[in-house]
Design an enzyme around this catalytic site. Structure first.
Site, PDB file in Angstrom:
ATOM      1  N   HIS A 178       0.820  -1.215   0.000  1.00 27.98           N
ATOM      2  CA  HIS A 178       0.000   0.000   0.000  1.00 27.98           C
ATOM      3  C   HIS A 178       0.847   1.256   0.000  1.00 27.98           C
ATOM      4  CE1 HIS A 178      -4.043  -1.777   0.731  1.00 27.98           C
ATOM      5  NE2 HIS A 178      -3.272  -2.810   1.043  1.00 27.98           N
ATOM      6  N   ASP A 385       3.224   9.471  -0.654  1.00 31.21           N
ATOM      7  CA  ASP A 385       2.071   8.658  -0.259  1.00 31.21           C
ATOM      8  C   ASP A 385       1.903   7.533  -1.272  1.00 31.21           C
ATOM      9  OD1 ASP A 385      -0.163   7.963   1.232  1.00 31.21           O
ATOM     10  OD2 ASP A 385      -0.980   9.995   1.241  1.00 31.21           O
TER      11      ASP A 385
HETATM   12  P1  ADQ Z   1      -3.267   5.512   4.851  1.00 29.14           P
HETATM   13  O1  ADQ Z   1      -1.917   5.982   5.231  1.00 29.14           O
HETATM   14  O2  ADQ Z   1      -4.141   5.138   5.946  1.00 29.14           O
HETATM   15  O3  ADQ Z   1      -3.202   4.275   3.871  1.00 29.14           O
HETATM   16  P2  ADQ Z   1      -5.086   7.111   2.994  1.00 29.14           P
HETATM   17  O4  ADQ Z   1      -5.013   6.527   1.658  1.00 29.14           O
HETATM   18  O5  ADQ Z   1      -5.140   8.571   2.959  1.00 29.14           O
HETATM   19  O6  ADQ Z   1      -3.878   6.754   3.970  1.00 29.14           O
HETATM   20  O7  ADQ Z   1      -6.383   6.552   3.676  1.00 29.14           O
HETATM   21  C1  ADQ Z   1      -6.902   7.139   4.765  1.00 29.14           C
HETATM   22  C2  ADQ Z   1      -8.291   6.572   5.040  1.00 29.14           C
HETATM   23  O8  ADQ Z   1      -8.628   6.841   6.368  1.00 29.14           O
HETATM   24  C3  ADQ Z   1      -9.337   7.180   4.179  1.00 29.14           C
HETATM   25  O9  ADQ Z   1     -10.319   6.252   3.907  1.00 29.14           O
HETATM   26  C4  ADQ Z   1      -9.887   8.318   5.055  1.00 29.14           C
HETATM   27  O10 ADQ Z   1     -11.216   8.608   4.820  1.00 29.14           O
HETATM   28  C5  ADQ Z   1      -9.716   7.750   6.418  1.00 29.14           C
HETATM   29  N1  ADQ Z   1      -9.338   8.807   7.351  1.00 29.14           N
HETATM   30  C6  ADQ Z   1      -8.215   9.499   7.390  1.00 29.14           C
HETATM   31  N2  ADQ Z   1      -8.225  10.409   8.378  1.00 29.14           N
HETATM   32  C7  ADQ Z   1      -9.392  10.277   8.973  1.00 29.14           C
HETATM   33  C8  ADQ Z   1     -10.019  10.922  10.067  1.00 29.14           C
HETATM   34  N3  ADQ Z   1      -9.426  11.907  10.723  1.00 29.14           N
HETATM   35  N4  ADQ Z   1     -11.219  10.524  10.422  1.00 29.14           N
HETATM   36  C9  ADQ Z   1     -11.814   9.546   9.754  1.00 29.14           C
HETATM   37  N5  ADQ Z   1     -11.297   8.898   8.721  1.00 29.14           N
HETATM   38  C10 ADQ Z   1     -10.108   9.261   8.333  1.00 29.14           C
HETATM   39  C11 ADQ Z   1      -2.234   3.475   3.192  1.00 29.14           C
HETATM   40  C12 ADQ Z   1      -1.231   4.225   2.342  1.00 29.14           C
HETATM   41  C13 ADQ Z   1      -1.939   5.095   1.335  1.00 29.14           C
HETATM   42  C14 ADQ Z   1      -2.907   4.266   0.515  1.00 29.14           C
HETATM   43  C15 ADQ Z   1      -3.797   3.428   1.399  1.00 29.14           C
HETATM   44  C16 ADQ Z   1      -4.644   2.471   0.613  1.00 29.14           C
HETATM   45  O11 ADQ Z   1      -0.376   5.010   3.163  1.00 29.14           O
HETATM   46  O12 ADQ Z   1      -1.030   5.758   0.497  1.00 29.14           O
HETATM   47  O13 ADQ Z   1      -3.712   5.115  -0.264  1.00 29.14           O
HETATM   48  O14 ADQ Z   1      -3.031   2.669   2.307  1.00 29.14           O
HETATM   49  O15 ADQ Z   1      -3.856   1.639  -0.173  1.00 29.14           O
END
Ligand code: ADQ
Length: 748
Positions: A178, A385
């Site tokens: 990821h 990211d």
């Molecule tokens: P993450 O580092 O967790 O994932 P991201 O892709 O931005 O990062 O996903 C975050 C998820 O958590 C989203 O669904 C978002 O809605 C939710 N989220 C974030 N902050 C939140 C908050 N304050 N309250 C509620 N919900 C929140 C890892 C990798 C990423 C990759 C994903 C998926 O680091 O680059 O996109 O996996 O593969």
């Protein structure tokens, strides 16, 4: 009407076993006892709908450990497994701490996000990483059923594929990363890099978020392990491992459905009322240094300083729940962000306006959807990211609206969201300018951009992603099985002699070095062994038979050694030029060859000669070869990896290819390959007995081009497309001797 996801959900008759560090539910100890909370994060968001639809099993860590003797906890977890297909792995607190906060999050996480200065390594953390991966293996093995597809997720479990492969070799194993895969120069910094790569290569399929990450991985495997790869596969320990770029998507309908809900519409209306005419800029992150939060805040401050007209007009809602606070860097970040928020609000705020609304808790999905819908700009500016799902979630909630997505070019999402305003988060001034541009963008342009983004988020959704992953995985596992059954087996001499005897017309392709003659330190020293010429002469003068010597050597060399043999066809430089024994003329396989390329490649090879005592460059008509047979073996192999990686970049989009030979790296024209000779000769001399014998990678082109009923023979014990195997050049000469006698004896 709600827009439907265009892709049907994944249907799999084979059970999918998902393995990830975290389960979609996390256990928390409260005063009332254990409580289950929904886990956050991108992985869970994307996988949850997949599993709900396929009824598979999810294995992972339930969060807070401890209390294994605790009966209520055990009951709760047993319920998860029974009713929700969630199998919790118990990891003792101490191990969990060292594994999660050690190698996983203080070594891999910073390095893979290209923050080498934040990397910390201690061998104990590594031991814990290995031990935790073993526990995951045991948990999988306990529940594994024949036919299961095991899908391992992310950087916490990079050793698991190989651990599983060793324990249950037939298992179908896929791995998805990821987070980004770093550039090969940085990857080399990683302590325990070899073990990590070998761990991954136990999988049948390894998939990445972007093509860029995949290329980094290929280059790292070449540099660190010396394994060549093609665009879509790597050969490791006699198996092919498929590699793919499969960008993850979201389940858009779960957002659009919420948007239509009364409660969400109400909180949207409340938000609008609360912020009145103010334009909402939204940022949603975990509080992590990769997410670029201070950079964003500083850019916002810069904009406010520069454009007083925006005062009172805009508000930045930053949601950033803290994470990994046991690590000092994260605590520092929290302090820095707090200070910046305080400074900005202190500098610009009024009794009626707070420029930054900072929310330090996770918000619920309905709350988040309302915020996405209310925001005029979503500001996604990670420094690095893997993908970033927030960008996609925002787009899903902007249907019909005209919001603006400001997106970091260092998020994997940037590779497929070109209609966003792409920004470099390290350049705060330009990022502020891009934000200003977004705020001024005409509604028509916004709608156009958002429309295109929306269509793509809908098409490339989580269902399409998981379907592709599972399909690729099944294909990769099927290919492994068929390759296993097709590994070259010892040559059945009698059968071959019988087929040879009864054939009407025969066509024989023979490689020279490593096949007819053993290798020598210098190419010129590998002279034809005693008796070889006379056997070749006997074979090539049989009227119903054509014999072609297909070698990588230059034509003068072949001419000197074999030019006098009657009836023997010669193909030099892997088939770039062919000599007809009747006319004794050499003709190139292609009419034209580009000129001037040697002058570009030679200096690169010379540089490697300078660095590697004992190596030298051989110049041929259609190729240049760097030989390192006489070098210290490990050093030579290591530099050969370096050279291949360098050449791959230099030669991309040219007609040239860099190919690894036996202790040599050769740069040659792509069309100069032995397969072309097969096509040419088969057209000239259709035969009912065809045989090819060779030992190295260039001979695989022979085997590949011949149809499956041909007698293809690999010399040695490497993986090969050939059907059969002979031990060494002496055995090959023995076979040819027998064939020569057979032909005579049968009187044909
Ligand atoms: P993450 O580092 O967790 O994932 P991201 O892709 O931005 O990062 O996903 C975050 C998820 O958590 C989203 O669904 C978002 O809605 C939710 N989220 C974030 N902050 C939140 C908050 N304050 N309250 C509620 N919900 C929140 C890892 C990798 C990423 C990759 C994903 C998926 O680091 O680059 O996109 O996996 O593969």
């Amino acid at each position: 009407m709600l827009p439907k996801s265009e892709s049907p959900p994944l249907v799999s008759e084979r059970r999918i076993v998902v393995v990830s560090n975290r389960l979609p539910l996390t256990l928390r100890r409260t005063e009332q006892g254990w409580r289950a909370e929904a886990s956050t994060g991108g992985l869970v968001s994307a996988m949850r709908p997949v599993l709900e639809q396929t009824g598979g099993l999810w294995i992972g860590w339930p969060g807070e450990s401890g209390g294994q003797a605790d009966a209520p906890r055990r009951e709760l977890l047993a319920g998860w497994e029974r009713d929700q297909q969630l199998a919790a792995i118990e990891i003792p607190d101490e191990l969990a701490r060292k594994f999660y906060y050690g190698y996983a999050n203080q070594t891999l996480w910073p390095l893979f996000h290209e923050f080498p200065s934040r990397l910390r390594f201690d061998p104990e953390g590594w031991d814990a990483y290995v031990e935790a991966n073993r526990r995951f293996r045991d948990a999988v093995l306990e529940r594994l059923r024949p036919g299961d597809l095991v899908w391992v997720h992310d950087y916490h479990l990079m050793l698991l594929p190989q651990l599983l492969r060793e324990a249950a070799p037939d298992t179908t194993i896929g791995f998805f990363l990821h987070i980004p895969f770093p550039s090969p120069n940085l990857f080399r910094v990683l302590p325990r890099r070899e073990e990590l790569l070998r761990g991954l290569l136990g999988a049948d399929l390894i998939a990445f978020q972007t093509h860029g990450h995949l290329q980094h991985f290929r280059a790292s495997v070449l540099r660190v392990l010396g394994l060549d790869s093609r665009m879509d596969r790597i050969q490791a320990s006699g198996r092919f491992v498929r590699i793919e770029a499969l960008p993850i998507g979201i389940a858009p309908e779960s957002f659009t459905r919420l948007l239509a809900k009364k409660a969400v519409r109400k909180s949207l209306a409340d938000l609008r009322k609360r912020f009145k005419a103010r334009r909402i800029l939204l940022a949603v992150d975990r509080l992590d240094y990769t997410k670029g939060i201070p950079e964003r805040l500083r850019a916002f401050r810069r904009l406010l300083r520069k454009s007083p007209a925006l005062h009172g007009q805009v508000v930045l809602i930053q949601i950033a729940p803290p994470s990994r606070e046991r690590i000092e860097g994260y605590r520092e970040l929290r302090r820095e962000v707090n200070e910046l928020v305080g400074e900005i609000n202190g500098e610009f705020g009024t009794p009626h306006w707070t420029p930054v609304v900072f929310i330090r808790r996770g918000v619920s999905r309905p709350e988040l959807v309302a915020l996405y819908a209310a925001a005029e700009v979503c500001w996604v500016s990670p420094l690095r990211d893997g993908m970033n799902l927030v960008a996609k979630e925002y787009v899903a909630c902007q249907r019909g609206e005209a919001g603006v997505l400001l997106l970091s070019e260092f998020a994997g999402a940037a590779a497929e969201m070109g209609e966003a305003l792409l920004v470099n988060p390290y350049d705060e001034e330009r990022m502020a300018a891009a934000l200003e541009r977004g705020l001024e963008m005409p509604a028509e342009e916004r709608r156009e951009r958002m429309g295109a983004l929306f269509g793509r988020v809908l098409r490339n959704d989580a269902h399409a992603w998981s379907r592709r992953f599972v399909q690729e995985l099944r294909e990769a596992a099927a290919a492994r099985l068929s390759a296993l059954s097709e590994a070259p087996r010892a040559l059945p001499w009698e059968e071959l002699l019988e087929a040879y005897r009864s054939a009407k017309r025969r066509l024989l392709f023979l490689d020279y070095d490593g096949t007819l003659a053993a290798f020598a330190n210098r190419p010129l020293e590998a002279t034809p062994p005693e008796g070889l010429r006379s056997v070749l002469g006997q074979l090539s003068t049989r009227p119903e038979q054509r014999v072609v010597l297909v070698s990588g050597r230059p034509r003068p060399q072949l001419e000197t050694w074999f030019g006098g043999i009657e009836g023997l066809w010669l193909a030099a430089e892997h088939g770039a030029v062919v000599r007809d024994p009747a006319s004794r003329q050499w003709t190139p396989l292609h009419a034209s060859a580009p000129s001037g390329w040697k002058a570009r490649v030679q200096p690169v090879l010379d540089h490697f000669v300078d660095r590697t005592p004992g190596s030298f460059v051989e110049e041929k008509e259609y190729s240049l070869v760097w030989h390192y047979r006489m070098c210290e073996p490990d050093f030579g192999d290591w530099l050969a990896n370096e050279l291949l990686a360098t050449l791959e970049e230099l030669l991309s989009e040219t007609e040239l290819r860099a190919v690894r030979g036996q202790k040599a790296v050769e740069v040659r024209l792509a069309w100069a390959n032995k397969g072309e000779v097969v096509s040419r000769m088969e057209a000239l001399w259709p035969a009912d007995f065809r045989m090819a014998i060779g030992d190295d990678r260039t001979d695989e082109d022979l085997f590949e081009r011949l149809s499956s009923d041909a007698w293809t023979i690999h010399v040695g014990h490497r993986h090969s497309l050939a059907r059969f195997r002979l031990e060494n050049p002496a055995a090959v000469r023995g076979l040819l001797g027998q064939l020569a006698e057979t032909a005579v004896a049968s009187g044909t």
